[in-house]
Write a protein that holds these residues in place. Sequence first.
Motif, PDB file in Angstrom:
ATOM      1  N   GLY A  16       0.805  -1.221   0.000  1.00 41.36           N
ATOM      2  CA  GLY A  16       0.000   0.000   0.000  1.00 41.36           C
ATOM      3  C   GLY A  16       0.834   1.264   0.000  1.00 41.36           C
ATOM      4  O   GLY A  16       0.292   2.366   0.082  1.00 41.36           O
ATOM      5  N   VAL A  19       0.611   3.894  -4.458  1.00 48.38           N
ATOM      6  CA  VAL A  19      -0.845   3.933  -4.649  1.00 48.38           C
ATOM      7  C   VAL A  19      -1.259   4.472  -6.016  1.00 48.38           C
ATOM      8  O   VAL A  19      -2.445   4.631  -6.279  1.00 48.38           O
ATOM      9  CB  VAL A  19      -1.519   4.751  -3.527  1.00 48.38           C
ATOM     10  N   HIS A  20      -0.286   4.771  -6.861  1.00 52.46           N
ATOM     11  CA  HIS A  20      -0.568   5.216  -8.226  1.00 52.46           C
ATOM     12  C   HIS A  20       0.655   4.975  -9.079  1.00 52.46           C
ATOM     13  O   HIS A  20       1.717   4.627  -8.570  1.00 52.46           O
ATOM     14  CB  HIS A  20      -0.999   6.686  -8.280  1.00 52.46           C
ATOM     15  N   ARG A  55      -9.463   3.921 -10.466  1.00 51.96           N
ATOM     16  CA  ARG A  55     -10.517   4.767  -9.882  1.00 51.96           C
ATOM     17  C   ARG A  55     -10.507   6.171 -10.451  1.00 51.96           C
ATOM     18  O   ARG A  55     -11.554   6.777 -10.665  1.00 51.96           O
ATOM     19  CB  ARG A  55     -10.369   4.809  -8.376  1.00 51.96           C
ATOM     20  N   HIS A 116      -4.662   6.022 -10.646  1.00 54.26           N
ATOM     21  CA  HIS A 116      -4.920   5.739  -9.221  1.00 54.26           C
ATOM     22  C   HIS A 116      -5.766   4.485  -9.082  1.00 54.26           C
ATOM     23  O   HIS A 116      -6.767   4.336  -9.784  1.00 54.26           O
ATOM     24  CB  HIS A 116      -5.724   6.878  -8.575  1.00 54.26           C
ATOM     25  N   TRP A 117      -5.406   3.607  -8.138  1.00 52.93           N
ATOM     26  CA  TRP A 117      -6.254   2.451  -7.804  1.00 52.93           C
ATOM     27  C   TRP A 117      -6.754   2.554  -6.373  1.00 52.93           C
ATOM     28  O   TRP A 117      -7.334   1.618  -5.849  1.00 52.93           O
ATOM     29  CB  TRP A 117      -5.542   1.115  -8.048  1.00 52.93           C
ATOM     30  N   THR A 118      -6.568   3.731  -5.746  1.00 54.07           N
ATOM     31  CA  THR A 118      -7.168   4.025  -4.440  1.00 54.07           C
ATOM     32  C   THR A 118      -8.007   5.290  -4.615  1.00 54.07           C
ATOM     33  O   THR A 118      -8.097   5.843  -5.707  1.00 54.07           O
ATOM     34  CB  THR A 118      -6.094   4.267  -3.367  1.00 54.07           C
ATOM     35  N   ASP A 119      -8.583   5.770  -3.527  1.00 58.27           N
ATOM     36  CA  ASP A 119      -9.415   6.977  -3.589  1.00 58.27           C
ATOM     37  C   ASP A 119      -8.608   8.274  -3.592  1.00 58.27           C
ATOM     38  O   ASP A 119      -9.177   9.354  -3.704  1.00 58.27           O
ATOM     39  CB  ASP A 119     -10.398   6.999  -2.411  1.00 58.27           C
TER      40      ASP A 119
END
Length: 122
Positions: A16, A19-20, A55, A116-119
Amino acid sequence: MILGFKPDFAPLIISGTKVHTIRASRRWVAGQLISFCTILGPDNFAKFQPDGVARTVQTIRATQINGTYLIEIDGRQLPGSELVEFVRRDGFESADQLFHFLAGYHGLPFVGQLIHWTDLVY
């Protein structure tokens, strides 16, 4: 769609920390499925974690002016403290390392996509 990474990045994505990712292509759009893979050779990939979703996809511009590193995301320049966090979130230890990587692969100034694969969004 396959999102290929050098093997060194896989543990950072799994933990984690990363995050991108930055890409030169213009083929990514929000909502696309991401297959996280390491690049083992030409057309040889190994999946290292479950699929994700793109996302958010933002436009990124990176350049160096008078020895100063500049990153703009969707036209907004990141201030120094945010640039430090951005570099870490992309899996690099320093801005020098990130810009050396970009310059070596694509040259500067660089314009591409931030996937991005998170918020998180800048």
